[in-house]
Design an enzyme around this catalytic site. Structure first.
Site, PDB file in Angstrom:
ATOM      1  N   ASN A 210       0.749  -1.657  -0.126  1.00 48.43           N
ATOM      2  CA  ASN A 210      -0.023   0.281   0.068  1.00 48.43           C
ATOM      3  C   ASN A 210       0.774   1.358  -0.059  1.00 48.43           C
ATOM      4  O   ASN A 210       1.966   0.875  -0.346  1.00 48.43           O
ATOM      5  CB  ASN A 210      -0.760  -0.093   1.397  1.00 48.43           C
ATOM      6  CG  ASN A 210      -0.235  -0.209   2.375  1.00 48.43           C
ATOM      7  OD1 ASN A 210       1.064   0.834   2.661  1.00 48.43           O
ATOM      8  ND2 ASN A 210      -0.515  -1.400   3.187  1.00 48.43           N
ATOM      9  N   ASP A 279      -4.156  -6.501   5.016  1.00 48.82           N
ATOM     10  CA  ASP A 279      -4.928  -7.181   5.345  1.00 48.82           C
ATOM     11  C   ASP A 279      -4.770  -8.886   5.263  1.00 48.82           C
ATOM     12  O   ASP A 279      -5.545  -9.884   6.119  1.00 48.82           O
ATOM     13  CB  ASP A 279      -6.641  -7.290   5.712  1.00 48.82           C
ATOM     14  CG  ASP A 279      -6.836  -5.632   6.366  1.00 48.82           C
ATOM     15  OD1 ASP A 279      -6.813  -5.697   7.113  1.00 48.82           O
ATOM     16  OD2 ASP A 279      -7.196  -4.672   5.848  1.00 48.82           O
ATOM     17  N   ASP A 306      -3.760 -10.185  13.029  1.00 47.06           N
ATOM     18  CA  ASP A 306      -4.121  -8.496  13.098  1.00 47.06           C
ATOM     19  C   ASP A 306      -3.253  -8.190  14.070  1.00 47.06           C
ATOM     20  O   ASP A 306      -3.550  -8.828  16.013  1.00 47.06           O
ATOM     21  CB  ASP A 306      -5.476  -8.493  13.154  1.00 47.06           C
ATOM     22  CG  ASP A 306      -5.653  -7.088  13.558  1.00 47.06           C
ATOM     23  OD1 ASP A 306      -5.367  -5.882  14.311  1.00 47.06           O
ATOM     24  OD2 ASP A 306      -6.583  -6.368  13.385  1.00 47.06           O
TER      25      ASP A 306
HETATM   26  O1  PMT Z   1       2.822   6.153   6.592  1.00 41.24           O
HETATM   27  P1  PMT Z   1       2.229   7.616   6.230  1.00 41.24           P
HETATM   28  O2  PMT Z   1       2.411   8.263   4.340  1.00 41.24           O
HETATM   29  O3  PMT Z   1       2.883   8.758   7.060  1.00 41.24           O
HETATM   30  O4  PMT Z   1       1.074   7.182   6.700  1.00 41.24           O
HETATM   31  C1  PMT Z   1       0.498   7.229   7.839  1.00 41.24           C
HETATM   32  C2  PMT Z   1      -1.060   6.121   7.656  1.00 41.24           C
HETATM   33  C3  PMT Z   1      -2.156   6.466   7.044  1.00 41.24           C
HETATM   34  C4  PMT Z   1      -0.735   4.942   7.559  1.00 41.24           C
HETATM   35  C5  PMT Z   1      -1.641   6.096   9.116  1.00 41.24           C
HETATM   36  O5  PMT Z   1      -1.543   7.140   9.902  1.00 41.24           O
HETATM   37  C6  PMT Z   1      -2.613   4.989   9.498  1.00 41.24           C
HETATM   38  O6  PMT Z   1      -3.413   5.809   9.799  1.00 41.24           O
HETATM   39  N1  PMT Z   1      -1.899   3.907  10.087  1.00 41.24           N
HETATM   40  C7  PMT Z   1      -3.405   2.747   9.739  1.00 41.24           C
HETATM   41  C8  PMT Z   1      -3.621   1.579   8.352  1.00 41.24           C
HETATM   42  C9  PMT Z   1      -4.329   1.040   8.687  1.00 41.24           C
HETATM   43  O7  PMT Z   1      -3.822   0.078   8.226  1.00 41.24           O
HETATM   44  O8  PMT Z   1      -5.599   1.150   9.224  1.00 41.24           O
HETATM   45  P2  PMT Z   1      -6.519   0.621   9.108  1.00 41.24           P
HETATM   46  O9  PMT Z   1      -7.507   0.777   9.197  1.00 41.24           O
HETATM   47  O10 PMT Z   1      -6.797  -0.614   8.242  1.00 41.24           O
HETATM   48  O11 PMT Z   1      -6.231  -0.591  10.987  1.00 41.24           O
HETATM   49  C10 PMT Z   1      -6.336  -0.681  11.825  1.00 41.24           C
HETATM   50  C11 PMT Z   1      -5.398  -0.723  12.692  1.00 41.24           C
HETATM   51  O12 PMT Z   1      -4.965  -2.233  13.675  1.00 41.24           O
HETATM   52  C12 PMT Z   1      -4.273  -0.204  12.486  1.00 41.24           C
HETATM   53  O13 PMT Z   1      -3.267   0.682  13.815  1.00 41.24           O
HETATM   54  C13 PMT Z   1      -2.813  -0.982  11.945  1.00 41.24           C
HETATM   55  O14 PMT Z   1      -1.849  -0.627  11.851  1.00 41.24           O
HETATM   56  C14 PMT Z   1      -3.592  -2.246  12.841  1.00 41.24           C
HETATM   57  N2  PMT Z   1      -3.692  -3.422  11.780  1.00 41.24           N
HETATM   58  C15 PMT Z   1      -4.669  -3.397  10.419  1.00 41.24           C
HETATM   59  C16 PMT Z   1      -4.425  -4.541   9.416  1.00 41.24           C
HETATM   60  C17 PMT Z   1      -4.020  -5.766  10.825  1.00 41.24           C
HETATM   61  N3  PMT Z   1      -3.813  -7.317   9.891  1.00 41.24           N
HETATM   62  N4  PMT Z   1      -2.627  -5.873  11.796  1.00 41.24           N
HETATM   63  C18 PMT Z   1      -2.937  -4.515  12.357  1.00 41.24           C
HETATM   64  O15 PMT Z   1      -2.096  -4.354  13.878  1.00 41.24           O
END
Ligand code: PMT
Length: 398
Positions: A210, A279, A306
């Site tokens: 991504n 994911d 996760d």
């Molecule tokens: O890196 P940059 O270019 O500065 O951009 C910053 C950002 C947009 C990446 C950052 O601010 C951000 O939003 N990071 C989380 C991105 C994400 O994966 O969001 P999500 O809504 O899909 O996931 C929710 C949370 O679960 C996040 O904390 C993620 O790290 C975590 N996660 C998700 C999937 C997974 N398999 N394991 C996880 O731990």
């Protein structure tokens, strides 16, 4: 004391004989690692030329609020967002009065009004002007609003007077600026931060990933270490330099990120998941490069672990913080992640807006807990990281 590496210092130069010292101050700030951009008031340009400060800073000097060419390049709102610190040196009595009253009729005043970063001023004026009750009232007012007052020093003045009113020397101002970025809010605490994308291999040359640049996570690591924390940054593949005094663990896939997180999180006080984790990963990682034989191929994907939910489910868990990258219905989706992953706090960012979120220099987030919602203004990722770390420090010190 800390360094100013990766810090954006917006220097305002106002009218006064001490303006000549701003040239040396730019050099000192740069030596400490800062990127410096300069705004000069018309009065400052009577004492030192914009060309001198442009040559030293390496950037065009900004002089006018209503200049269409300058606004097109980096206008006053962009300048306000770019800055991690606005440092006005020298700050004349007139400018202090205008800052005190929130006047935005010139570029420097407007940028100060538009910015949410820390502002510091190094006053420089005749000793009688400094001692004047109006100036003292203005300075006390600025101080009470959190504006940092550096100096002034005492001694012989260009006008022949002796007393308080000399601009502090550039090395002392630089030390005080460094101190502004450091605190002991997280002394004795251990913080683990994930950053950047993961890459999920399809074959030896291809992967699913991504647009995460790692900027947000790296800025958080800098802010955490500057707040005194032992800081571990677990980073996916990015093009950023490892921050000083931070222990870095490099990972590629979500599985690597999980393994490194479980190792790093032992005895941690705070875990911040800023990484954009894939994911899903390809169900099969082909040992040889996949050949282009068919018109259509399908890709079977399997769910990744996760990471943040796993950390939140540990028996001895740190204060666990997730990010929620959403394109619609921000707060609702973020709240669902808070509850489903059993997090202590979620930082929601709207990634449908390309000027914030993925790969941008700025971000605008909402801090969400079970019983609160706090929307922060748009700011640089550096300034935002400082705000977030202060917020998290107050959460773990309760
Ligand atoms: O890196 P940059 O270019 O500065 O951009 C910053 C950002 C947009 C990446 C950052 O601010 C951000 O939003 N990071 C989380 C991105 C994400 O994966 O969001 P999500 O809504 O899909 O996931 C929710 C949370 O679960 C996040 O904390 C993620 O790290 C975590 N996660 C998700 C999937 C997974 N398999 N394991 C996880 O731990």
């Amino acid at each position: 004391m800390g360094s100013l590496v990766n810090k954006h210092v917006l220097m305002g130069v106002t009218g006064g004989i001490a303006a000549y010292k701003s040239a040396e101050l730019i050099r000192q700030l740069q030596k400490a690692g800062a990127t410096v951009r300069v705004i000069m008031t018309p009065a400052a340009q009577e004492f030192i030329t914009p060309l001198t400060l442009q040559a030293l800073s390496g950037y065009p000097v900004h002089t006018a609020l209503l200049d269409s060419a300058a606004e097109a390049a980096m206008g006053h709102i962009e300048l306000a967002r770019w800055a991690d610190l606005i440092l006005i040196a020298p700050a004349s009595a007139d400018f202090l009065a205008r800052l005190c009253h929130g006047e935005g009729g010139d570029l420097l005043g407007a940028v100060c009004l538009a910015s949410s970063c820390t502002i510091a001023v190094a006053p420089a004026m005749n000793q009688a002007m400094w001692a004047n009750a109006s100036t003292q009232k203005n300075v006390n007012n600025l101080n009470s609003r959190g504006i940092k007052i550096i100096g002034p020093g005492e001694g012989y003045q260009a006008c022949g007077d002796v007393g308080a009113g000399r601009m502090e020397e550039p090395d002392l101002i630089t030390d005080q600026v460094k101190a502004l970025f450091t605190s002991n809010l997280l002394d004795g605490k251990k913080v683990v931060i994930t950053a950047g994308p993961t890459r999920e291999a399809l074959d030896p040359v291809r992967y699913i990933s991504n647009h995460s640049s790692g900027k947000m996570g790296y800025a958080l690591a800098v802010a955490a270490v500057e707040a005194g924390a032992e800081t571990i940054l677990i980073s996916g593949p990015v093009n950023l330099q490892a921050p000083e005094r931070v222990t870095i663990m490099h990972v590629v896939s979500a599985q690597d990120l999980l393994d490194a997180s479980l190792e790093a999180v032992v005895d941690a006080d705070i875990f911040i998941a800023a990484a954009a984790v894939a994911d899903y990963r390809p169900a099969h990682n082909a040992h040889q490069k996949i050949k282009k034989n068919d018109d259509n191929i399908s890709l079977a994907l399997t769910k990744n672990p996760d990471i943040v939910a796993t950390i939140a489910s540990l028996e001895k868990r740190p204060f666990t913080v997730g990010f929620a990258a959403e394109t619609n219905d921000l707060e609702n989706h973020a709240r669902k992640k808070l509850n489903n992953k059993k997090l202590d706090l979620v930082i929601a960012n709207d990634v449908s807006n390309q000027s914030i979120g993925f790969n941008s220099d700025d971000n605008q987030v909402t801090i969400i807990t079970n019983d609160s919602t706090e929307k922060l203004p748009l700011m640089s990722k550096g300034t935002l990281a400082i705000h977030l770390i202060r917020h998290l420090a107050s959460c773990v010190s309760k």
